[in-house]
Design a protein around this motif. Structure first.
Motif, short mmCIF file in Angstrom:
data_model
loop_
_atom_site.label_atom_id
_atom_site.label_comp_id
_atom_site.label_asym_id
_atom_site.label_seq_id
_atom_site.Cartn_x
_atom_site.Cartn_y
_atom_site.Cartn_z
N SER A 102 0.85 -1.19 0.00
CA SER A 102 0.00 0.00 0.00
C SER A 102 0.88 1.24 0.00
O SER A 102 2.09 1.17 0.23
N GLN A 103 0.26 2.37 -0.22
CA GLN A 103 1.01 3.63 -0.18
C GLN A 103 1.54 3.89 1.23
O GLN A 103 2.66 4.39 1.40
N ASP A 104 0.77 3.53 2.23
CA ASP A 104 1.21 3.74 3.61
C ASP A 104 2.44 2.91 3.95
O ASP A 104 3.37 3.39 4.61
N THR A 105 2.45 1.64 3.53
CA THR A 105 3.62 0.81 3.84
C THR A 105 4.84 1.25 3.04
O THR A 105 5.97 1.12 3.52
N ALA A 106 4.61 1.79 1.83
CA ALA A 106 5.74 2.34 1.07
C ALA A 106 6.34 3.55 1.80
O ALA A 106 7.56 3.70 1.88
N ARG A 107 5.46 4.38 2.34
CA ARG A 107 5.94 5.55 3.09
C ARG A 107 6.71 5.11 4.34
O ARG A 107 7.78 5.66 4.64
N ASP A 108 6.17 4.12 5.04
CA ASP A 108 6.85 3.65 6.26
C ASP A 108 8.23 3.09 5.94
O ASP A 108 9.20 3.35 6.66
N PHE A 109 8.32 2.30 4.87
CA PHE A 109 9.61 1.73 4.49
C PHE A 109 10.61 2.83 4.16
O PHE A 109 11.78 2.78 4.54
N SER A 110 10.14 3.85 3.45
CA SER A 110 11.02 4.95 3.06
C SER A 110 11.53 5.72 4.27
O SER A 110 12.73 6.00 4.39
N ARG A 111 10.62 6.04 5.18
CA ARG A 111 10.97 6.88 6.32
C ARG A 111 11.77 6.15 7.39
O ARG A 111 12.52 6.78 8.15
N THR A 112 11.61 4.84 7.46
CA THR A 112 12.28 4.10 8.53
C THR A 112 13.42 3.25 7.98
O THR A 112 14.59 3.64 8.04
N ASP A 113 13.12 2.12 7.40
CA ASP A 113 14.17 1.18 6.99
C ASP A 113 15.16 1.79 6.00
O ASP A 113 16.38 1.72 6.19
N LEU A 114 14.64 2.39 4.92
CA LEU A 114 15.54 2.89 3.88
C LEU A 114 16.33 4.11 4.34
O LEU A 114 17.55 4.18 4.15
N ASP A 115 15.65 5.09 4.93
CA ASP A 115 16.35 6.30 5.37
C ASP A 115 17.40 5.98 6.44
O ASP A 115 18.49 6.57 6.46
N ARG A 116 17.09 5.05 7.31
CA ARG A 116 18.07 4.68 8.34
C ARG A 116 19.27 3.97 7.73
O ARG A 116 20.42 4.20 8.13
N ALA A 117 19.01 3.10 6.73
CA ALA A 117 20.13 2.42 6.07
C ALA A 117 21.03 3.43 5.38
O ALA A 117 22.27 3.33 5.44
N ILE A 118 20.45 4.42 4.71
CA ILE A 118 21.25 5.44 4.04
C ILE A 118 22.03 6.27 5.05
O ILE A 118 23.22 6.57 4.87
N ARG A 119 21.37 6.62 6.14
CA ARG A 119 22.01 7.47 7.15
C ARG A 119 23.20 6.78 7.80
O ARG A 119 24.22 7.42 8.11
N HIS A 120 23.11 5.47 8.01
CA HIS A 120 24.18 4.74 8.71
C HIS A 120 25.19 4.09 7.76
O HIS A 120 26.18 3.54 8.24
N SER A 121 24.94 4.17 6.45
CA SER A 121 25.84 3.53 5.48
C SER A 121 26.56 4.62 4.67
O SER A 121 25.96 5.20 3.75
N PRO A 122 27.81 4.92 4.97
CA PRO A 122 28.52 6.00 4.26
C PRO A 122 28.53 5.81 2.74
O PRO A 122 28.41 6.79 1.99
#
Length: 681
Positions: A102-122
C-alpha cells in the motif's frame, strides 16, 4: 546575474564519476556485507545465511525472476530488499522500483528502513544526489543517474516505465494482487517492466503465504511442490522450487526445514486441541519446542539452530544432497528461481514462540470455533498455507445418510438441553428448522417444515406467504415457530420450547423492511428477546458475529431507524466451522446426529455448496437451505454464549429438561396459547 563560482576539478570529478563508473564485479552478498550498515552495525550474512543464494541471483544472467516464500521475522527486509538496494547502488546501477502492499507501507519503508540504512551507510549516503528535491518519500535519485522509486499496486505505479530491477514486498497481502486495476496480476505487470533489460533485468517477490488451501486431500506430485493456492506459492510452483535442508547434529543426515509444524514431534490435532484447553500453554510450548531428525529420531533444541543453519543448503527440485552436504544434479528448468523456507529457520523466531502462538490459536478455536488466529500463525509464523478445517472434509450426502438414527420427528432426543429455531426466507415460504443442542454443542435436528400459507384469506383458503410484500405475513413465525413446544422422548409429559429463533432478514426488496417491522411488533409485545434477525456480513474478514443497528441514512430503503438490532454473521467462518463439526464421526462435542425422517433432499441441501478460494458457493439452481439453517443455529449458540458454558453447572435454560422446572414462555396475545396447544395435539 552573476554566474555560480566554478568548483575545484576534484569535486567535479568526484560528483560525476558515478555516471561513468563500470559495474563492480562483486557478489551482491559481498557488497551488502561491505557497504550496508544499520544502527546496530554492519549487515551480517552469518545471521541469515539462507538469504545469500537468492540475494546473489541479482547478479545472475540465468534467471530473470526470484521468488522467496518465508515467515515473518526471517530477515527478508534486511537481507533481500535493503541488501539488494545496497548492491544496485554501489555495484550494478539500474533504475529500480520497490512495490509495497500500500502507499502507507511504502511511506513507512522509506521513512524508517531505507532512510536509516542510508544514514548509517557512508557508501550509500555519499552516492545519494545532494540536491534536496532528489531525496523525497517515494523517489531517491543517486549520483549515478539511477532512480529508486517506491510504489504500490496500481497501474500508474507498475506500468509504462522500464526498470532494471523490480522488488515486490509482501506479495500475498494486497487485495488487488491478482488483478491490478483490470490490467492483470501484479507479478506479470512487474516482470514486464524488466523485460527490455533481458537477462540483466530482475523481478523479485517475497512474502509469507496468505491464501488458504481449499483442498484438504491434496498430495504433492513432486517432492517440493506447493499446494495449488493463489499468490506467492503459485509463483513458487512456477519456479525451480528450492527447499532448505540442514544437517542432523547426531547422524549428519540432511533434512528439510519444513514450512508448517512438521519438524516438531507434536501429538495428533485432537489431542493437542484437548490439551490446549487444560494445560499451561507456555509450559506446553516449551516442552514441545524441539525438532526431530526423521532419519535417526534425534531431538534438536533451539541452541543447535545456528550450527545447523551454517551448513544448510538449498535443494532445488530435481537435485539431491551428496555426502558433503552439497546440492547436486540438474535443477527444474525455469526462468524463475523460487525458494520456500519454513518458520523453524527464521532468524528472529524462537521455536517455543511459534508453538505458543499456535497453542493460543487452538485455545481460541476450541472456545469460539474462530479459525482466524490459526490462519494467521500458520501463514506468518510457520510460512505455510492454512487448510481450513472444512477443507479437510469430503462431504457426502450418502455418508451422512448412513449415520441416520431412529427417533420420531418433532420429539426431543435424550441429551438435548435447549432448542433453537432457524428461519430462511424464500419468495413464497418460510423454511424452518428446529434444532436441539446438548452439552458441548452436540446437536440433533428436531423438526423441519415449510410455512407457505399466510393468515390473509383468499377465497376459501389462506393466501400464499409473501414475506417481501406483506409485513403481517411474518406474524405466522410467532404462531407456528415461537409458540411450538416439543415433547421429550424420555418423558412426553415434559415439553421443551424454542429458546431463541434466528431469522434471516435479507432477500428481495421488501424483506428487510418487513423483518424490521416484525421485530418491532415482537418488542411491543415483550417477545423480542426470543428472536434475532441475522444477515451475512459483507467482508470475509469480519468478526464471526457482530450486533449492528442500521441507521436511516445508511439503510433508508430498508426502513432502518437505528432501533432494530441485526446480527451480522461471517458465514465463511461459520460454514467452515459447521463443516468441520460434520466431519466428526463419533458422538461428543460438536457431533451432528441425523434422524431417519430426514430425506435425501435434506442431505443434498446440506452438501450443495463447495468451498472455493473466495468462500462457499452453490451450483445454479441448487437448494442449500439445510446448510444455511444449520449455520444460523450455530450462530445462535455463539450469540447465546453456549460455547462458554460450564456444563457441570449450566444456566437454567441449558440444564437437563428432566431436572428443571419447565415454564412455558409468556406469549401474547392469549390466543397463541391455544394455537400452541393445537399444534402439539
Amino acid at each position: 546575474m552573476l554566474a555560480a563560482p566554478l568548483k575545484p576539478a576534484h569535486d567535479v570529478v568526484h560528483s560525476t564519476s558515478e555516471l561513468i563508473r563500470p559495474p563492480r564485479r562483486m557478489r551482491p552478498s559481498e557488497a551488502a556485507a561491505l557497504y550496508l550498515r544499520t544502527e546496530k552495525g554492519a549487515w551480517d550474512p552469518n545471521l541469515t545465511p539462507e538469504m545469500i543464494e537468492p540475494l546473489d541471483l541479482l547478479a545472475s544472467r540465468e534467471y530473470t525472476g526470484i521468488v522467496f516464500v518465508g515467515p515473518a521475522r526471517s530477515g527478508k527486509t534486511m537481507s533481500l530488499l535493503l541488501a539488494g538496494i545496497s548492491y544496485v547502488v554501489t555495484c550494478a546501477p539500474g533504475d529500480m522500483l520497490v512495490v509495497h502492499m500500500s502507499q502507507d507501507t511504502a511511506r513507512d519503508f522509506s521513512r524508517t528502513d531505507l532512510d536509516r540504512a542510508i544514514r548509517h551507510s557512508p557508501e550509500l549516503q555519499q552516492r545519494l544526489s545532494p540536491r534536496p528535491r532528489d531525496d523525497n518519500i517515494f523517489d531517491k535519485f543517486w549520483r549515478s543517474g539511477v532512480v529508486l522509486k517506491l510504489g504500490w499496486p496500481a497501474v500508474s505505479q507498475v506500468s509504462a516505465k522500464t526498470q532494471r530491477y523490480v522488488f515486490v514486498t509482501d506479495y500475498d497481502r494486497p487485495e488487488n494482487r491478482d488483478d491490478v486495476d483490470g490490467e492483470g496480476p501484479l507479478w506479470d505487470l512487474a516482470a514486464k517492466r524488466v523485460e527490455t533489460m533481458m537477462s540483466r533485468g530482475k523481478c523479485l517477490a517475497e512474502s509469507s503465504p496468505g491464501e488458504d488451501c481449499i483442498d484438504g486431500q491434496w498430495k504433492p506430485s513432486t517432492p517440493h511442490e506447493a499446494p495449488p493456492v493463489r499468490g506467492i506459492l503459485s509463483l513458487y510452483n512456477r519456479g525451480t522450487r528450492a527447499r532448505l535442508f540442514w544437517p542432523c547434529q547426531d547422524c549428519g543426515t540432511f533434512f528439510q526445514a519444513e514450512p508448517g509444524l512438521g519438524n516438531f514431534a507434536l501429538p495428533a490435532f485432537d489431542e493437542l486441541l484437548e490439551r490446549a484447553q487444560t494445560e499451561d500453554l507456555a509450559a506446553m510450548a516449551e516442552s514441545l519446542a524441539r525438532i526431530v531428525c526423521k532419519s535417526c529420531g534425534a531431538l534438536h533444541d533451539l541452541e543447535h539452530r545456528r550450527a545447523m543453519k551454517a551448513r544448510a543448503t538449498w535443494v532445488h527440485e530435481g537435485q539431491s544432497i551428496d555426502g558433503g552436504g552439497r546440492a547436486v544434479g540438474p535443477r527444474r528448468r525455469s526462468q524463475i528461481a523460487s525458494y520456500w523456507m519454513g518458520g523453524v529457520a527464521a532468524a528472529y523466531q524462537r521455536w517455543d514462540s511459534i508453538l505458543l502462538k499456535y497453542l493460543q490459536a487452538l485455545f481460541t478455536y476450541a472456545r469460539t470455533k474462530d479459525e482466524s488466529p490459526l490462519r494467521a500463525t500458520t501463514n506468518t509464523d510457520q510460512a505455510a498455507p492454512y487448510v481450513p478445517r472444512a477443507a479437510g472434509v469430503r462431504r457426502s450426502a450418502d455418508t451422512f445418510m448412513q449415520r441416520r438414527e431412529d427417533w420420531a420427528k418433532a420429539h426431543v432426543p435424550a441429551g438435548v438441553r435447549f432448542l433453537t429455531a432457524q428461519v430462511d426466507v424464500q419468495a413464497h415460504r418460510f423454511v424452518v428448522e428446529v434444532r436441539g443442542w446438548g452439552a458441548h454443542l452436540e446437536t440433533w435436528p428436531v423438526d423441519r417444515f415449510d410455512i407457505t400459507a399466510s393468515r390473509r384469506p383468499e377465497g376459501e383458503r389462506f393466501a400464499a406467504i409473501d414475506p417481501a410484500a406483506y409485513s403481517e405475513d411474518w406474524d405466522v413465525l410467532r404462531d407456528e415457530v415461537m409458540a411450538r413446544r416439543y415433547p421429550l422422548i424420555a418423558d412426553p409429559s415434559v415439553t421443551l420450547g424454542v429458546h431463541l429463533m434466528a431469522c434471516d432478514s435479507g432477500g428481495k426488496a421488501g424483506v428487510t423492511t418487513n423483518a424490521y417491522e416484525f421485530w418491532r411488533r415482537l418488542r411491543r409485545d415483550g417477545l423480542h428477546h426470543g428472536c434475532i434477525l441475522v444477515k451475512g456480513a459483507a467482508s470475509r474478514d469480519a468478526p464471526i458475529w457482530a450486533q449492528s443497528f442500521p441507521e436511516q441514512r445508511a439503510d433508508r430503503r430498508a426502513g432502518g431507524k437505528g432501533d432494530v438490532p441485526v446480527w451480522l454473521l461471517n458465514t465463511l467462518v461459520l460454514k467452515d466451522t459447521v463443516v468441520g463439526e460434520l466431519a466428526r464421526e463419533e458422538p461428543g462435542p460438536g457431533f451432528s446426529h441425523f434422524p431417519q425422517w430426514l430425506d435425501e433432499d435434506y442431505f443434498a441441501e446440506l452438501t450443495a455448496e463447495v468451498r472455493g478460494p473466495k468462500g462457499w458457493t452453490k451450483p445454479p439452481g441448487a437448494r442449500n437451505e439445510a446448510f444455511d439453517l444449520y449455520v444460523y443455529g450455530r450462530a445462535a449458540c455463539l450469540i447465546l454464549g453456549a460455547q462458554r458454558i460450564d456444563w457441570s453447572k449450566p444456566p437454567a435454560w441449558a440444564a437437563d429438561p428432566l431436572t428443571r422446572a419447565e415454564k412455558k414462555p409468556e406469549i401474547a396475545p392469549t390466543n397463541l396459547a391455544a394455537l400452541a396447544a393445537k399444534l402439539n395435539g
